[in-house]
Design an enzyme around this catalytic site. Structure first.
Site, PDB file in Angstrom:
ATOM      1  N   GLU A   1       0.832  -1.203   0.000  1.00  0.00           N
ATOM      2  CA  GLU A   1       0.000   0.000   0.000  1.00  0.00           C
ATOM      3  C   GLU A   1       0.872   1.261   0.000  1.00  0.00           C
ATOM      4  O   GLU A   1       0.585   2.222  -0.721  1.00  0.00           O
ATOM      5  CB  GLU A   1      -0.924  -0.017   1.222  1.00  0.00           C
ATOM      6  CG  GLU A   1      -1.972  -1.117   1.120  1.00  0.00           C
ATOM      7  CD  GLU A   1      -2.862  -1.232   2.346  1.00  0.00           C
ATOM      8  OE1 GLU A   1      -4.082  -1.321   2.178  1.00  0.00           O
ATOM      9  OE2 GLU A   1      -2.327  -1.239   3.477  1.00  0.00           O
TER      10      GLU A   1
ATOM     11  N   GLU B   1      -3.707 -10.377   3.963  1.00  0.00           N
ATOM     12  CA  GLU B   1      -4.824 -10.071   4.866  1.00  0.00           C
ATOM     13  C   GLU B   1      -5.921 -11.125   4.801  1.00  0.00           C
ATOM     14  O   GLU B   1      -6.567 -11.437   5.822  1.00  0.00           O
ATOM     15  CB  GLU B   1      -5.391  -8.687   4.533  1.00  0.00           C
ATOM     16  CG  GLU B   1      -4.497  -7.518   4.927  1.00  0.00           C
ATOM     17  CD  GLU B   1      -3.428  -7.185   3.893  1.00  0.00           C
ATOM     18  OE1 GLU B   1      -2.742  -6.167   4.060  1.00  0.00           O
ATOM     19  OE2 GLU B   1      -3.272  -7.961   2.915  1.00  0.00           O
TER      20      GLU B   1
END
Length: 270
Positions: A124, A144
Site C-alpha cells: 500500500e 490479509e
C-alpha cells in the site's frame, strides 16, 4: 556503490527514530529504519511519513523512499494490533489513507526503492509513490485474506489501478506471492534492477525529475491523475487548461528557446 549524500539528516525534528532523511542536492531520501522488524509500519512511522510529505523542505524537488536492510516493508506491525472497536478501526484506517494521500497527491514526485518483502501495508505504501524501482529480490503479497482481515491502507483503490481487480482478487483469496519479474510484467514496478542497485537507479531518476520545470511536475502530479479519472469531455478541457498554463510559463519559454536554438538535445533512441 551508492552515490554519497551531499549532506545528511536535515530532517524535521518531529520525525520518529524509525525514519531517517538525507539529502542529495535537490533530492531527499526518506528511509524506513526498522530493519529488525522488516520495516513493518507502526503508527509513529505512518504519522512521521504524513508529517514529512505534508511539508517537505522547500528546496526539495524529488524524493526517494528507501528502506534499511533486506526488505522494503513487511506491512503493518502486528505487535501494535489492539482490541480496537469498529469505530477505532475505521479511524486507524483513515489515518493510513490520509498519510499515504500526502505522498500520492503531494507536491513532490516520489520514487520508491523496493526490495525483499513488499507485503500488505508495504505494498500500500509502495503504490502511493509515483515511480517504483524494484530490485530482483522483491516479492509482493496481500496476506490479509489469510489472517481474517481486509486491506485498510488504500490497496483496494491503488492496487487495482496498477494490476486490475481480478489479479488483486487472486492475491487476496489465495495468498499468492508475486516475484519481482512478474510484478514488473503486471505493472507493480516500472523499473527492475539487480539486487543492491535500486537506490542508485532511483537517485538517477529522481535527479532527472528534479531537473524538470516545476510547473510540469505539478501538472503530472496534480492534473494527470484527475484527467485520467474524469469523463473524456472534462478531461480534455482540464488538459487544455493545464497545457496553456505550462506553456505560458517563463521557464517553458526559456526551455523552448534553448531547443529551437539547438542548445537542448533532441529525443533519441535509448
Amino acid at each position: 556503490m551508492t552515490s554519497p549524500a551531499v549532506h545528511s539528516a536535515d530532517a524535521a525534528p518531529a520525525l520518529p527514530a524509525s525514519l531517517r532523511v538525507e539529502r542529495h542536492g535537490p533530492v531527499a531520501v526518506v528511509r524506513l529504519s526498522r530493519a529488525a522488524k522488516r520495516n513493518a509500519l507502526d503508527d509513529a512511522t505512518v504519522l512521521g511519513l504524513e508529517g514529512f510529505f505534508a511539508a517537505p523542505p522547500a528546496d526539495v524537488r524529488a524524493i526517494v523512499l528507501d528502506a534499511e536492510g533486506d526488505h522494503f516493508c513487511a506491512g503493518l506491525d502486528l505487535a501494535e494490533l489492539t482490541e480496537r472497536d469498529t469505530f477505532e478501526g475505521l479511524r486507524h484506517s483513515r489515518m493510513w489513507h490520509r498519510a499515504f494521500e500526502r505522498i500520492e497527491r503531494g507536491s513532490v514526485p516520489v520514487v520508491a526503492v523496493l526490495k525483499g518483502a513488499v507485503v500488505g501495508g508495504g505494498l500500500e505504501l509502495a503504490c502511493a509513490a509515483h515511480i517504483r524501482v524494484a530490485e530482483a529480490t522483491t516479492f509482493y503479497a496481500l496476506p490479509e485474506g489469510q489472517r481474517g482481515l481486509f486491506v485498510g491502507g488504500g490497496a483496494s483503490v491503488r492496487v487495482p489501478r496498477l494490476i486490475g481487480v481480478h489479479r488483486m482478487t487472486d492475491m487476496m483469496l489465495t495468498g499468492r506471492v508475486v516475484d519481482a519479474e512478474e510484478g514488473q510484467a503486471l505493472g507493480l514496478s516500472q523499473y527492475l534492477t539487480e539486487a543492491g542497485t535500486g537506490l542508485d537507479k532511483a537517485l538517477e531518476l529522481a535527479t532527472r525529475i528534479a531537473g524538470n520545470a516545476e510547473i510540469t511536475n505539478f501538472a503530472v502530479l496534480q492534473a494527470l491523475p484527475r484527467i485520467a479519472e474524469a469523463n473524456p469531455a472534462e478531461g480534455y478541457l482540464l488538459e487544455a487548461l493545464m497545457a496553456a498554463v505550462a506553456s505560458g510559463s517563463d521557464e517553458a519559454k526559456s526551455r523552448m528557446r534553448a531547443f529551437l536554438d539547438g542548445r537542448a538535445g533532441k529525443v533519441g533512441r535509448p
